[in-house]
Design a protein around this motif. Structure first.
Motif, short mmCIF file in Angstrom:
data_model
loop_
_atom_site.label_atom_id
_atom_site.label_comp_id
_atom_site.label_asym_id
_atom_site.label_seq_id
_atom_site.Cartn_x
_atom_site.Cartn_y
_atom_site.Cartn_z
N MET A 169 0.83 -1.21 0.00
CA MET A 169 0.00 0.00 0.00
C MET A 169 0.86 1.26 0.00
O MET A 169 0.52 2.26 -0.65
CB MET A 169 -0.95 -0.02 1.19
CG MET A 169 -2.03 -1.09 1.09
SD MET A 169 -3.34 -0.97 2.34
CE MET A 169 -2.45 -1.48 3.80
N CYS A 170 1.98 1.23 0.72
CA CYS A 170 2.88 2.39 0.74
C CYS A 170 3.51 2.60 -0.63
O CYS A 170 3.61 3.74 -1.11
CB CYS A 170 3.95 2.19 1.80
SG CYS A 170 3.33 2.19 3.50
N VAL A 171 3.94 1.52 -1.27
CA VAL A 171 4.53 1.62 -2.61
C VAL A 171 3.51 2.19 -3.59
O VAL A 171 3.82 3.08 -4.40
CB VAL A 171 5.03 0.24 -3.08
CG1 VAL A 171 5.32 0.26 -4.59
CG2 VAL A 171 6.27 -0.17 -2.32
N THR A 172 2.28 1.69 -3.54
CA THR A 172 1.24 2.15 -4.47
C THR A 172 0.90 3.62 -4.23
O THR A 172 0.68 4.38 -5.19
CB THR A 172 -0.02 1.29 -4.32
OG1 THR A 172 0.33 -0.09 -4.38
CG2 THR A 172 -1.01 1.59 -5.42
N THR A 173 0.85 4.02 -2.98
CA THR A 173 0.56 5.43 -2.67
C THR A 173 1.61 6.35 -3.25
O THR A 173 1.29 7.37 -3.89
CB THR A 173 0.48 5.63 -1.14
OG1 THR A 173 -0.58 4.83 -0.61
CG2 THR A 173 0.25 7.10 -0.79
N TYR A 174 2.88 6.00 -3.07
CA TYR A 174 3.93 6.85 -3.61
C TYR A 174 4.00 6.77 -5.13
O TYR A 174 4.33 7.77 -5.79
CB TYR A 174 5.29 6.50 -2.99
CG TYR A 174 5.58 7.31 -1.75
CD1 TYR A 174 5.65 8.69 -1.81
CD2 TYR A 174 5.79 6.69 -0.52
CE1 TYR A 174 5.91 9.45 -0.68
CE2 TYR A 174 6.06 7.45 0.62
CZ TYR A 174 6.11 8.82 0.53
OH TYR A 174 6.36 9.58 1.65
N ALA A 175 3.68 5.62 -5.70
CA ALA A 175 3.65 5.52 -7.16
C ALA A 175 2.57 6.44 -7.73
O ALA A 175 2.78 7.12 -8.75
CB ALA A 175 3.40 4.07 -7.59
N MET A 176 1.40 6.47 -7.07
CA MET A 176 0.34 7.39 -7.48
C MET A 176 0.82 8.82 -7.42
O MET A 176 0.63 9.61 -8.35
CB MET A 176 -0.89 7.19 -6.58
CG MET A 176 -2.08 8.08 -6.90
SD MET A 176 -2.02 9.77 -6.25
CE MET A 176 -2.01 9.47 -4.48
N TRP A 177 1.47 9.20 -6.31
CA TRP A 177 1.92 10.57 -6.15
C TRP A 177 3.03 10.91 -7.14
O TRP A 177 3.03 12.01 -7.71
CB TRP A 177 2.39 10.82 -4.72
CG TRP A 177 3.08 12.13 -4.57
CD1 TRP A 177 4.38 12.37 -4.26
CD2 TRP A 177 2.49 13.42 -4.79
NE1 TRP A 177 4.66 13.71 -4.26
CE2 TRP A 177 3.51 14.38 -4.58
CE3 TRP A 177 1.21 13.85 -5.13
CZ2 TRP A 177 3.28 15.74 -4.71
CZ3 TRP A 177 0.98 15.22 -5.26
CH2 TRP A 177 2.00 16.14 -5.06
N ASN A 178 3.98 10.02 -7.36
CA ASN A 178 5.05 10.30 -8.32
C ASN A 178 4.49 10.57 -9.71
O ASN A 178 4.95 11.47 -10.42
CB ASN A 178 6.03 9.13 -8.39
CG ASN A 178 6.83 8.93 -7.11
OD1 ASN A 178 7.27 7.83 -6.80
ND2 ASN A 178 7.02 10.00 -6.33
#
Length: 277
Positions: A169-178
């Motif tokens: 979930m943390c990886v996906t959140t930052y991927a969305m933001w990037n």
């Protein structure tokens, strides 16, 4: 993981909470002004309504959001993976955040950045405002790199295993933001900062707003997803319950990754510069 990393992560989140206090205080001043109650003059260095509105927006929408996520999400990733975070990226994240807040804060406190958090042209702020916010955004990139590298190291140590849900979930959140931050990064680095330094002769306000709202609505999900992570992965354990479906939870976060960015353009449906014919 190392106490030095924990300390920096705590202080990263403390910056976010300090920004929340400043933002709420200025927001209260804006609200009371509509009721004819003027407390703006009690704030040190506050010269105008729009100066306070800029502080309110930047502190709550940007600094709080980024600082808390930069501390909370790497912390969860390290706990989920059971290993230290990657290299010196915790310190890099903290340093970029502090420097960015100081630069942007200088411009706002000295009343050289009454442009609201949207930073719309043709309103122009001092170059330190744009530069400071660039550094704040870069701090999120350092934090996201930390999460990615930490999960990559975990996968090397656990070949064939599914990435822990918290880390996923943390990886996906930052991927969305990037992905979502591309618009505001191009706007600030390619246009607003050079313009404020006198390197560009003019701006296209409508194009600038399109770049901003490529990012602007997705910022809302960057606020919300840390809370969603808590609801999905932390709260069930705290109440001695269990998550109904691990795969469905992963799908929810993948959907945020896919659909969050295009929705930002709805903020321009009523923009006076866009024809409705």
């Amino acid at each position: 993981f190392p106490e030095s990393q924990k300390k920096l992560l705590r202080w990263t989140m403390y910056i976010g909470f300090a920004a929340l206090v400043a933002g709420v205080a200025h927001g209260l001043a804006q609200a009371l002004s509509y009721a004819g109650i003027d407390i703006l003059h009690y704030f040190p260095k506050l010269q105008s309504y729009y100066q306070g509105l800029t502080v309110h927006g930047v502190a709550n929408a940007l600094v709080l959001t980024f600082a808390f996520s930069n501390g909370f999400l790497p912390l969860l990733t390290a706990r989920a993976c059971g290993r230290p975070l990657y290299g010196n990226l915790v310190a890099t994240t903290f340093g970029l955040l502090v420097a960015g807040v100081l630069f942007a804060g200088y411009a706002m406190v000295t009343d050289q950045a009454a442009v609201l958090y949207t930073s719309y042209a043709p309103l122009q702020a001092h170059w330190t405002y744009y530069f400071g916010l660039v550094l704040v955004v870069l701090s999120t990139y350092a934090a996201s790199a930390n999460v990615y590298f930490t999960v990559r190291a975990w996968r090397k140590e656990h070949p064939g295993e599914r990435v822990p849900l918290l880390a996923f979930m943390c990886v996906t959140t930052y991927a969305m933001w990037n992905l979502a931050s591309i618009g505001i990064a191009v706007l600030f680095l390619g246009f607003l900062l050079p313009w404020s330094l006198g390197w560009l002769g003019g701006m296209d306000p409508l194009f600038d707003r399109a770049l901003f709202w490529y990012t602007g609505h997705a910022i809302v999900y960057f606020w919300l997803l840390p809370a969603y992570i808590s609801w999905y992965a932390l709260v069930p354990k705290q109440v001695s319950g269990k998550l109904i479906s691990d795969p469905l939870t992963r799908l929810v976060f993948i959907m945020f990754l896919l659909v969050s960015v295009p929705t930002g353009f709805h903020h321009q449906y009523t923009d006076p510069g866009i024809s409705t014919g």
